[in-house]
Design a protein around this motif. Sequence first.
Motif, PDB file in Angstrom:
ATOM      1  N   HIS A 152      22.245 -27.595  15.280  1.00 34.40           N
ATOM      2  CA  HIS A 152      21.609 -27.177  16.538  1.00 34.40           C
ATOM      3  C   HIS A 152      20.775 -28.344  17.077  1.00 34.40           C
ATOM      4  O   HIS A 152      20.067 -29.008  16.317  1.00 34.40           O
ATOM      5  CB  HIS A 152      20.714 -25.962  16.287  1.00 34.40           C
ATOM      6  N   PRO A 153      20.835 -28.602  18.372  1.00 29.31           N
ATOM      7  CA  PRO A 153      20.156 -29.794  18.910  1.00 29.31           C
ATOM      8  C   PRO A 153      18.649 -29.826  18.717  1.00 29.31           C
ATOM      9  O   PRO A 153      18.060 -30.905  18.686  1.00 29.31           O
ATOM     10  CB  PRO A 153      20.522 -29.775  20.399  1.00 29.31           C
ATOM     11  N   LYS A 154      17.998 -28.680  18.559  1.00 28.85           N
ATOM     12  CA  LYS A 154      16.556 -28.666  18.357  1.00 28.85           C
ATOM     13  C   LYS A 154      16.170 -28.591  16.880  1.00 28.85           C
ATOM     14  O   LYS A 154      14.991 -28.594  16.560  1.00 28.85           O
ATOM     15  CB  LYS A 154      15.919 -27.480  19.104  1.00 28.85           C
ATOM     16  N   CYS A 155      17.148 -28.530  15.983  1.00 30.34           N
ATOM     17  CA  CYS A 155      16.861 -28.482  14.546  1.00 30.34           C
ATOM     18  C   CYS A 155      16.761 -29.904  14.023  1.00 30.34           C
ATOM     19  O   CYS A 155      17.723 -30.673  14.082  1.00 30.34           O
ATOM     20  CB  CYS A 155      17.955 -27.719  13.805  1.00 30.34           C
ATOM     21  N   VAL A 156      15.585 -30.248  13.484  1.00 27.96           N
ATOM     22  CA  VAL A 156      15.322 -31.636  13.092  1.00 27.96           C
ATOM     23  C   VAL A 156      15.076 -31.803  11.595  1.00 27.96           C
ATOM     24  O   VAL A 156      14.761 -32.894  11.132  1.00 27.96           O
ATOM     25  CB  VAL A 156      14.133 -32.208  13.877  1.00 27.96           C
ATOM     26  N   GLY A 157      15.220 -30.717  10.818  1.00 25.02           N
ATOM     27  CA  GLY A 157      14.970 -30.832   9.390  1.00 25.02           C
ATOM     28  C   GLY A 157      15.490 -29.625   8.637  1.00 25.02           C
ATOM     29  O   GLY A 157      15.961 -28.644   9.223  1.00 25.02           O
ATOM     30  N   LEU A 158      15.402 -29.710   7.295  1.00 28.24           N
ATOM     31  CA  LEU A 158      15.788 -28.627   6.386  1.00 28.24           C
ATOM     32  C   LEU A 158      14.536 -28.070   5.725  1.00 28.24           C
ATOM     33  O   LEU A 158      13.552 -28.770   5.551  1.00 28.24           O
ATOM     34  CB  LEU A 158      16.732 -29.138   5.298  1.00 28.24           C
ATOM     35  N   GLY A 159      14.615 -26.802   5.344  1.00 24.59           N
ATOM     36  CA  GLY A 159      13.505 -26.185   4.627  1.00 24.59           C
ATOM     37  C   GLY A 159      12.663 -25.293   5.522  1.00 24.59           C
ATOM     38  O   GLY A 159      13.048 -25.013   6.657  1.00 24.59           O
ATOM     39  N   GLU A 160      11.534 -24.763   4.967  1.00 25.90           N
ATOM     40  CA  GLU A 160      10.933 -25.338   3.801  1.00 25.90           C
ATOM     41  C   GLU A 160      11.501 -24.717   2.533  1.00 25.90           C
ATOM     42  O   GLU A 160      11.690 -23.518   2.458  1.00 25.90           O
ATOM     43  CB  GLU A 160       9.411 -25.199   3.820  1.00 25.90           C
ATOM     44  N   ALA A 161      11.719 -25.564   1.563  1.00 25.75           N
ATOM     45  CA  ALA A 161      12.244 -25.140   0.272  1.00 25.75           C
ATOM     46  C   ALA A 161      11.445 -25.837  -0.815  1.00 25.75           C
ATOM     47  O   ALA A 161      10.758 -26.826  -0.554  1.00 25.75           O
ATOM     48  CB  ALA A 161      13.729 -25.482   0.159  1.00 25.75           C
ATOM     49  N   GLY A 162      11.548 -25.319  -2.031  1.00 27.20           N
ATOM     50  CA  GLY A 162      10.817 -25.963  -3.119  1.00 27.20           C
ATOM     51  C   GLY A 162      10.469 -24.990  -4.224  1.00 27.20           C
ATOM     52  O   GLY A 162      11.247 -24.091  -4.540  1.00 27.20           O
ATOM     53  N   LEU A 163       9.289 -25.173  -4.781  1.00 31.15           N
ATOM     54  CA  LEU A 163       8.850 -24.394  -5.938  1.00 31.15           C
ATOM     55  C   LEU A 163       7.435 -23.880  -5.709  1.00 31.15           C
ATOM     56  O   LEU A 163       6.582 -24.604  -5.208  1.00 31.15           O
ATOM     57  CB  LEU A 163       8.854 -25.257  -7.202  1.00 31.15           C
ATOM     58  N   ASP A 164       7.200 -22.638  -6.099  1.00 32.91           N
ATOM     59  CA  ASP A 164       5.847 -22.083  -6.040  1.00 32.91           C
ATOM     60  C   ASP A 164       5.600 -21.282  -7.305  1.00 32.91           C
ATOM     61  O   ASP A 164       6.057 -20.156  -7.436  1.00 32.91           O
ATOM     62  CB  ASP A 164       5.663 -21.204  -4.802  1.00 32.91           C
ATOM     63  N   TYR A 165       4.887 -21.893  -8.250  1.00 34.60           N
ATOM     64  CA  TYR A 165       4.580 -21.229  -9.509  1.00 34.60           C
ATOM     65  C   TYR A 165       3.217 -20.542  -9.456  1.00 34.60           C
ATOM     66  O   TYR A 165       2.794 -19.934 -10.448  1.00 34.60           O
ATOM     67  CB  TYR A 165       4.599 -22.225 -10.665  1.00 34.60           C
ATOM     68  N   HIS A 166       2.534 -20.634  -8.312  1.00 35.34           N
ATOM     69  CA  HIS A 166       1.253 -19.952  -8.171  1.00 35.34           C
ATOM     70  C   HIS A 166       1.483 -18.449  -8.030  1.00 35.34           C
ATOM     71  O   HIS A 166       0.846 -17.645  -8.725  1.00 35.34           O
ATOM     72  CB  HIS A 166       0.497 -20.486  -6.957  1.00 35.34           C
ATOM     73  N   TYR A 167       2.408 -18.091  -7.140  1.00 35.79           N
ATOM     74  CA  TYR A 167       2.720 -16.676  -6.931  1.00 35.79           C
ATOM     75  C   TYR A 167       3.940 -16.227  -7.726  1.00 35.79           C
ATOM     76  O   TYR A 167       4.064 -15.055  -8.053  1.00 35.79           O
ATOM     77  CB  TYR A 167       2.937 -16.397  -5.445  1.00 35.79           C
ATOM     78  N   ASP A 168       4.868 -17.153  -7.986  1.00 36.72           N
ATOM     79  CA  ASP A 168       6.066 -16.826  -8.779  1.00 36.72           C
ATOM     80  C   ASP A 168       6.802 -15.607  -8.228  1.00 36.72           C
ATOM     81  O   ASP A 168       7.265 -14.747  -8.993  1.00 36.72           O
ATOM     82  CB  ASP A 168       5.686 -16.595 -10.254  1.00 36.72           C
ATOM     83  N   HIS A 169       6.922 -15.518  -6.922  1.00 31.35           N
ATOM     84  CA  HIS A 169       7.644 -14.380  -6.347  1.00 31.35           C
ATOM     85  C   HIS A 169       9.112 -14.389  -6.763  1.00 31.35           C
ATOM     86  O   HIS A 169       9.689 -13.331  -7.020  1.00 31.35           O
ATOM     87  CB  HIS A 169       7.554 -14.411  -4.819  1.00 31.35           C
ATOM     88  N   ALA A 170       9.706 -15.556  -6.806  1.00 26.13           N
ATOM     89  CA  ALA A 170      11.117 -15.676  -7.177  1.00 26.13           C
ATOM     90  C   ALA A 170      11.235 -16.190  -8.603  1.00 26.13           C
ATOM     91  O   ALA A 170      10.386 -16.962  -9.061  1.00 26.13           O
ATOM     92  CB  ALA A 170      11.831 -16.628  -6.224  1.00 26.13           C
TER      93      ALA A 170
END
Length: 263
Positions: A84-102
Amino acid sequence: MLIDTHCHLDFPDFAPELAETIARAKARGVARMITISTHLSRFDRVKAVAETYPEVFCTVGTHPHHSHEEAEPTVEALVSLSRHPKCVGLGEAGLDYHYDHAPREVAQRIFRIHVQAARETGLPLVIHTRDADDDCAAILKDEMGKGAFPALLHCFTSGRALAETALQLGLYISFSGVVTFKNAEYLREIARDVPLERMLVETDAPFLAPTPHRGKRNEPAFVVDTARVLADVKGISAAELAIATTENALRLFSKMPPLDAVA
């Protein structure tokens, strides 16, 4: 001029006055805003904001909080949507061990999928990491060994070792309103040592409003207050900080047109 490299303008918090929110940011010299995807299934909402406002661009991806709720993305899907012409990046993705929802193994797998999409497209990956410094560093080193990709650590609140690893790997580091908090001296010390040419500034709005707006809903206009504190930390003027971080954002998010171009 400043660029708010991370906000969430598709969130319901802004629905009653989105146009006014963007106007307030522009009035304070915020020339661009990047609204960040948190659910791949809701990319249409993110995309719609970017399509409506020339100053707003977007990313596509799944936040680690939701990586177990959403259908697992494929590299092909991320690459396709990112065209898409206005899409300039990927994410946000990563790791969150504070809440550990996933489950951690799920978040790690989806993090790597986003890395592959960033490598394939050349678009920067916006990385969320919290209380996961060792695993984040290990994945970044492993994936960078498979082939370089552009990326940034957003809303940086991690330890110095992760900052140093990220810089060694060529990543950028973005600071939010947290750097203005009274108890964040350790973070200001890290920001002091991050090379100016690798520094970005953001709000993460509607979260984490900087001083003197703590307790309020955050919004892109408040990135000016965070930038002012970062300038003091770096021992430069607010204007110098604005020029440097804007140049950095345009270099990293290279799909965005220059500020004097029509979006």
